[in-house]
Design a protein around this motif. Structure first.
Motif, PDB file in Angstrom:
ATOM      1  N   PRO A 137      12.361 -48.644  10.777  1.00 54.68           N
ATOM      2  CA  PRO A 137      11.886 -49.937  11.294  1.00 54.68           C
ATOM      3  C   PRO A 137      10.423 -50.163  10.914  1.00 54.68           C
ATOM      4  CG  PRO A 137      13.139 -48.767  12.967  1.00 54.68           C
ATOM      5  CD  PRO A 137      12.932 -47.807  11.832  1.00 54.68           C
ATOM      6  N   ASP A 138      10.093 -51.414  10.630  1.00 52.20           N
ATOM      7  CA  ASP A 138       8.749 -51.771  10.173  1.00 52.20           C
ATOM      8  C   ASP A 138       7.662 -51.323  11.149  1.00 52.20           C
ATOM      9  OD1 ASP A 138       9.724 -52.894   7.844  1.00 52.20           O
ATOM     10  OD2 ASP A 138       9.844 -54.918   8.696  1.00 52.20           O
ATOM     11  N   ASP A 139       7.904 -51.493  12.445  1.00 54.37           N
ATOM     12  CA  ASP A 139       6.871 -51.119  13.415  1.00 54.37           C
ATOM     13  C   ASP A 139       6.619 -49.612  13.411  1.00 54.37           C
ATOM     14  OD1 ASP A 139       9.463 -50.811  14.547  1.00 54.37           O
ATOM     15  OD2 ASP A 139       8.642 -50.867  16.579  1.00 54.37           O
TER      16      ASP A 139
ATOM     17  N   LEU B 242       3.152 -45.003  11.632  1.00 48.80           N
ATOM     18  CA  LEU B 242       2.953 -43.784  10.840  1.00 48.80           C
ATOM     19  C   LEU B 242       1.817 -43.966   9.834  1.00 48.80           C
ATOM     20  CD1 LEU B 242       6.656 -42.716  10.209  1.00 48.80           C
ATOM     21  CD2 LEU B 242       4.955 -41.480  11.577  1.00 48.80           C
ATOM     22  N   LYS B 243       1.766 -45.123   9.195  1.00 44.23           N
ATOM     23  CA  LYS B 243       0.701 -45.386   8.220  1.00 44.23           C
ATOM     24  C   LYS B 243      -0.667 -45.379   8.891  1.00 44.23           C
ATOM     25  CE  LYS B 243       3.333 -48.082   4.858  1.00 44.23           C
ATOM     26  NZ  LYS B 243       3.497 -49.412   4.219  1.00 44.23           N
ATOM     27  N   VAL B 244      -0.770 -45.997  10.051  1.00 44.62           N
ATOM     28  CA  VAL B 244      -2.040 -46.042  10.776  1.00 44.62           C
ATOM     29  C   VAL B 244      -2.460 -44.631  11.189  1.00 44.62           C
ATOM     30  CG1 VAL B 244      -3.136 -46.802  12.934  1.00 44.62           C
ATOM     31  CG2 VAL B 244      -1.801 -48.419  11.566  1.00 44.62           C
ATOM     32  N   ARG B 245      -1.519 -43.867  11.731  1.00 44.86           N
ATOM     33  CA  ARG B 245      -1.835 -42.502  12.164  1.00 44.86           C
ATOM     34  C   ARG B 245      -2.229 -41.616  10.981  1.00 44.86           C
ATOM     35  NH1 ARG B 245       2.778 -41.516  16.850  1.00 44.86           N
ATOM     36  NH2 ARG B 245       1.969 -43.108  18.256  1.00 44.86           N
TER      37      ARG B 245
ATOM     38  N   GLY C 182      -6.826 -39.154   8.045  1.00 42.23           N
ATOM     39  CA  GLY C 182      -7.378 -38.964   6.704  1.00 42.23           C
ATOM     40  C   GLY C 182      -6.363 -38.367   5.740  1.00 42.23           C
ATOM     41  N   GLN C 183      -5.098 -38.693   5.945  1.00 46.27           N
ATOM     42  CA  GLN C 183      -4.034 -38.141   5.116  1.00 46.27           C
ATOM     43  C   GLN C 183      -3.203 -39.256   4.499  1.00 46.27           C
ATOM     44  OE1 GLN C 183      -2.207 -35.871   8.400  1.00 46.27           O
ATOM     45  NE2 GLN C 183      -2.512 -34.057   7.140  1.00 46.27           N
ATOM     46  N   SER C 184      -2.490 -38.890   3.452  1.00 54.62           N
ATOM     47  CA  SER C 184      -1.515 -39.832   2.901  1.00 54.62           C
ATOM     48  C   SER C 184      -0.326 -39.878   3.863  1.00 54.62           C
ATOM     49  CB  SER C 184      -1.039 -39.355   1.528  1.00 54.62           C
ATOM     50  OG  SER C 184      -0.293 -38.152   1.656  1.00 54.62           O
ATOM     51  N   LEU C 185       0.474 -40.906   3.729  1.00 58.12           N
ATOM     52  CA  LEU C 185       1.665 -41.013   4.568  1.00 58.12           C
ATOM     53  C   LEU C 185       2.568 -39.803   4.353  1.00 58.12           C
ATOM     54  CD1 LEU C 185       3.412 -42.586   6.563  1.00 58.12           C
ATOM     55  CD2 LEU C 185       4.363 -43.856   4.610  1.00 58.12           C
ATOM     56  N   GLN C 186       2.737 -39.394   3.106  1.00 56.24           N
ATOM     57  CA  GLN C 186       3.584 -38.241   2.793  1.00 56.24           C
ATOM     58  C   GLN C 186       3.067 -36.973   3.472  1.00 56.24           C
ATOM     59  OE1 GLN C 186       4.580 -37.576  -1.341  1.00 56.24           O
ATOM     60  NE2 GLN C 186       4.583 -35.372  -1.045  1.00 56.24           N
ATOM     61  N   SER C 187       1.783 -36.709   3.365  1.00 54.08           N
ATOM     62  CA  SER C 187       1.202 -35.508   3.979  1.00 54.08           C
ATOM     63  C   SER C 187       1.337 -35.547   5.494  1.00 54.08           C
ATOM     64  CB  SER C 187      -0.268 -35.369   3.613  1.00 54.08           C
ATOM     65  OG  SER C 187      -0.398 -35.129   2.242  1.00 54.08           O
ATOM     66  N   TYR C 188       1.089 -36.717   6.054  1.00 53.37           N
ATOM     67  CA  TYR C 188       1.177 -36.858   7.511  1.00 53.37           C
ATOM     68  C   TYR C 188       2.601 -36.610   8.006  1.00 53.37           C
ATOM     69  CZ  TYR C 188       0.793 -38.701  12.206  1.00 53.37           C
ATOM     70  OH  TYR C 188       0.834 -38.832  13.580  1.00 53.37           O
ATOM     71  N   VAL C 189       3.581 -37.205   7.342  1.00 49.93           N
ATOM     72  CA  VAL C 189       4.973 -37.037   7.764  1.00 49.93           C
ATOM     73  C   VAL C 189       5.420 -35.586   7.575  1.00 49.93           C
ATOM     74  CG1 VAL C 189       7.367 -37.715   7.289  1.00 49.93           C
ATOM     75  CG2 VAL C 189       5.581 -39.455   7.445  1.00 49.93           C
TER      76      VAL C 189
END
Length: 76
Positions: free
Chosen positions: A10-12, A17-20, A25-32
């Motif tokens: 879902p978009d929200d 996830l992108k904001v977090r 200070g991480q890419s979305l991939q690294s964060y996930v």
């Protein structure tokens, strides 16, 4: 290493996830990947119950316990 694709996020949730990720200070991939690592490091309730059951099962009799208490008291 395996590639993982997740569809229909879902978009929200994706925006959160992108904001977090950005705040960390991480890419979305690294964060996930970090989120998945944290989640898989925690045992499930079922895994904890199995572990507790294994650890709580002992071949100790009441007599063994009473003898240990007597030994401790004698050592005072």
């Amino acid at each position: 290493m395996t590639v993982l694709t997740i569809r229909d996020v879902p978009d929200d949730q994706l925006q959160t996830l992108k904001v977090r990720a950005a705040q960390a200070g991480q890419s979305l991939q690294s964060y996930v990947k970090e989120v998945l690592a944290r989640e898989t490091a925690k045992p499930t309730l079922g895994e904890m119950m199995e572990r507790l059951d294994r650890e709580a099962t002992a071949d100790i009799s009441t007599r063994d316990v009473l003898e240990a208490i007597d030994e401790m008291r004698a050592g005072r």
